[in-house]
Design a protein around this motif. Structure first.
Motif, short mmCIF file in Angstrom:
data_model
loop_
_atom_site.label_atom_id
_atom_site.label_comp_id
_atom_site.label_asym_id
_atom_site.label_seq_id
_atom_site.Cartn_x
_atom_site.Cartn_y
_atom_site.Cartn_z
N GLN A 1 -11.10 3.32 -8.53
CA GLN A 1 -10.04 2.64 -8.23
C GLN A 1 -8.94 3.62 -8.06
O GLN A 1 -8.45 4.63 -8.66
N VAL A 2 -8.10 3.35 -6.86
CA VAL A 2 -7.19 4.43 -6.20
C VAL A 2 -5.88 4.12 -7.07
O VAL A 2 -5.17 5.17 -7.20
N ALA A 3 -5.31 2.78 -6.97
CA ALA A 3 -4.14 2.64 -7.42
C ALA A 3 -4.27 1.41 -8.36
O ALA A 3 -5.45 0.68 -8.66
N LYS A 4 -3.14 1.15 -8.98
CA LYS A 4 -3.06 -0.20 -9.90
C LYS A 4 -3.39 -1.48 -8.96
O LYS A 4 -3.00 -1.29 -7.83
N LEU A 5 -3.84 -2.34 -9.61
CA LEU A 5 -3.89 -3.71 -8.90
C LEU A 5 -2.41 -4.27 -8.49
O LEU A 5 -1.50 -4.02 -9.26
N VAL A 6 -2.31 -4.56 -7.09
CA VAL A 6 -1.05 -4.96 -6.83
C VAL A 6 -0.77 -6.61 -6.81
O VAL A 6 -1.70 -7.30 -6.01
N LYS A 7 0.21 -7.22 -7.37
CA LYS A 7 0.27 -8.79 -7.36
C LYS A 7 1.76 -9.15 -6.87
O LYS A 7 2.71 -8.60 -7.35
N ARG B 1 0.26 -16.46 -4.89
CA ARG B 1 0.13 -15.13 -5.48
C ARG B 1 -0.71 -14.30 -4.71
O ARG B 1 -1.92 -14.63 -4.67
N LEU B 2 -0.31 -13.46 -3.84
CA LEU B 2 -1.30 -12.34 -3.31
C LEU B 2 -1.67 -11.26 -4.13
O LEU B 2 -0.76 -10.39 -4.90
N VAL B 3 -2.98 -10.73 -4.03
CA VAL B 3 -3.46 -9.89 -5.00
C VAL B 3 -4.28 -8.81 -3.94
O VAL B 3 -5.05 -9.06 -3.12
N MET B 4 -3.58 -7.43 -4.42
CA MET B 4 -4.44 -6.48 -3.53
C MET B 4 -5.09 -5.36 -4.31
O MET B 4 -4.74 -4.97 -5.46
N SER B 5 -6.28 -4.74 -3.85
CA SER B 5 -6.81 -3.58 -4.63
C SER B 5 -7.18 -2.54 -3.72
O SER B 5 -7.65 -2.94 -2.56
N ILE B 6 -7.24 -1.36 -4.10
CA ILE B 6 -7.63 -0.17 -3.24
C ILE B 6 -8.76 0.49 -3.95
O ILE B 6 -8.53 0.87 -5.18
N VAL B 7 -9.99 0.89 -3.30
CA VAL B 7 -11.01 1.56 -3.99
C VAL B 7 -11.35 2.50 -3.03
O VAL B 7 -11.15 2.44 -1.74
N ALA B 8 -12.24 3.51 -3.53
CA ALA B 8 -12.42 4.70 -2.46
C ALA B 8 -13.93 5.01 -2.91
O ALA B 8 -14.39 4.97 -4.24
N SER B 9 -14.81 5.71 -2.02
CA SER B 9 -15.97 6.04 -2.09
C SER B 9 -16.14 7.25 -3.05
O SER B 9 -15.51 8.31 -2.80
N ASN B 10 -16.88 7.34 -3.93
CA ASN B 10 -17.09 8.51 -4.94
C ASN B 10 -17.97 9.71 -4.14
O ASN B 10 -17.43 10.84 -4.26
N ASP B 11 -18.64 9.25 -3.34
CA ASP B 11 -19.74 10.55 -2.66
C ASP B 11 -19.13 10.57 -1.18
O ASP B 11 -19.83 11.47 -0.57
N ARG B 12 -17.97 10.00 -0.94
CA ARG B 12 -17.38 10.21 0.54
C ARG B 12 -18.27 9.85 1.55
O ARG B 12 -17.95 9.84 2.86
N THR B 13 -19.41 8.85 1.15
CA THR B 13 -19.93 8.07 2.37
C THR B 13 -19.53 6.71 2.36
O THR B 13 -18.67 6.13 1.62
N ASN B 14 -19.79 5.99 3.64
CA ASN B 14 -19.18 4.43 3.67
C ASN B 14 -19.89 3.44 2.62
O ASN B 14 -19.89 2.30 2.81
#
Length: 335
Positions: free
Chosen positions: A178-184, A142-155
């Motif tokens: 959290q950019v999108a739902k967890l993908v499984k 089972r492959l699990v993927m997640s997307i997150v993003a920086s709140n203050d636009r820095t790295n």
């Protein structure tokens, strides 16, 4: 006789005109027999009975059973072919799902002028996916993927020039969105495939572009994801100074206040506001980054037919998703 009836009488056989008077001359009503007149022995009324009996004729029970038996035998013979086709469809569907995740992360980074990270985790498909506060079981299937993003636009410190080391430099979850739902994706393994050896400019799995080869025992494993739970050096991405783990991992879920971690993603790639992609957050931009895909049956992974270590060869339906480091474009190569 009208011109129309004359043409029909000239072109069509006589017996068709007699059998189908309504079709051939719809404007002329059929002959009506006067009461007391003797019916002609070859009238339409007598012939219609013969036609109706032929229409009512059907298959006998023996014939039907023979046909059903033949169909059953054919289904047994071609069942393996259906299984093979379904396997190819599953791998292709998984490839497009991963492509969609990467495209979403890149577009979000560019549209919001920020940094995004994509995390990869493979867990035991024979176990139910965890719910807080339990933790996942590393494994296969089972492959699990997640997307997150920086709140203050820095790295958020995940910079190529950073001197940070170790495996617990977690990106602060309160500074992430959290950019999108967890993908499984079920029944999927991320392997390490052998690379193309010549004429590697095609659109097929065997002729896909070759990854960058790094020295010091790293090989192709600084440019791909594979065998996420294996021991170094047979795992990717692999960094000799960090036991193959990401310097800047992140957790799921994120938010403020910091929630309890359900998943900890130590294998990540990052998109910048310009859309370029870096694996492991701190590596130099790779020319190509690859995610290999192999279908499993539960936790059973097909045995390779060749190769060894980090360059294995598998038969059947396989695929890879490649993303370019600078352009961030995503492409699928499959067999």
């Amino acid at each position: 006789m009208s011109l129309r009836n004359f043409v029909l009488a000239s072109l069509l056989p006589h017996y068709i005109l007699r059998a189908f008077p309504q079709m051939c001359a719809p404007g002329i009503p059929p002959r009506v027999r006067v009461q007391g007149q003797r019916a002609h022995p070859h009238s339409v009324e007598r012939r219609s009975g013969i036609v109706n009996r032929s229409i009512r004729a059907g298959f006998t029970l023996v014939e039907l059973l023979s046909v059903l038996g033949t169909i059953a035998i054919l289904l047994v013979l071609i069942r393996p072919a259906f299984t093979y086709i379904k396997g190819g469809t599953d791998v292709t569907s998984a490839a497009y799902t991963i492509k969609g995740v990467l495209d979403t992360a890149r577009k979000y980074a560019k549209a919001n002028n920020t940094y995004t990270w994509v995390g990869f985790y493979e867990e035991d498909v024979s176990q139910p996916s965890p719910n807080p506060p339990s933790t996942p079981t590393p494994g296969v299937g089972r492959l699990v993927m997640s997307i997150v993003a920086s709140n203050d636009r820095t790295n958020l410190g995940a910079d190529p020039s950073s001197s940070a080391t170790g495996t617990n430099n977690w990106i602060d979850p309160t500074k992430l969105t959290q950019v999108a739902k967890l993908v499984k994706i079920e029944n999927l393994h991320v392997p390490l495939f052998a690379m193309c050896s010549s004429n590697c400019t095609g659109d097929t799995f065997e002729l896909r572009p070759v990854l960058r080869f790094d020295p010091s025992g790293v090989g192709y494993n600084a440019s791909r994801f594979g065998e996420l739970n294996a021991a170094p050096p047979n795992t990717a991405p692999y960094d000799t100074t960090n036991n193959g783990l990401t310097k800047f991992p992140f957790q799921y879920p994120v938010g403020n206040p910091a929630p309890t971690a359900q998943y900890q993603f130590r294998r990540t790639l990052r998109f910048s506001p310009a859309g370029d992609c870096r694996i492991n957050s701190t590596y130099d931009a790779r020319q190509v980054i690859e995610v290999g895909l192999l279908q499993t049956h539960g936790t059973a992974v097909p045995a390779p037919i060749g190769g060894s270590g980090t360059t294995l060869i598998y038969a059947g339906n396989v695929a890879v998703v490649q993303v370019t480091g600078f352009g961030g474009s995503v492409k699928i190569y499959r067999r």
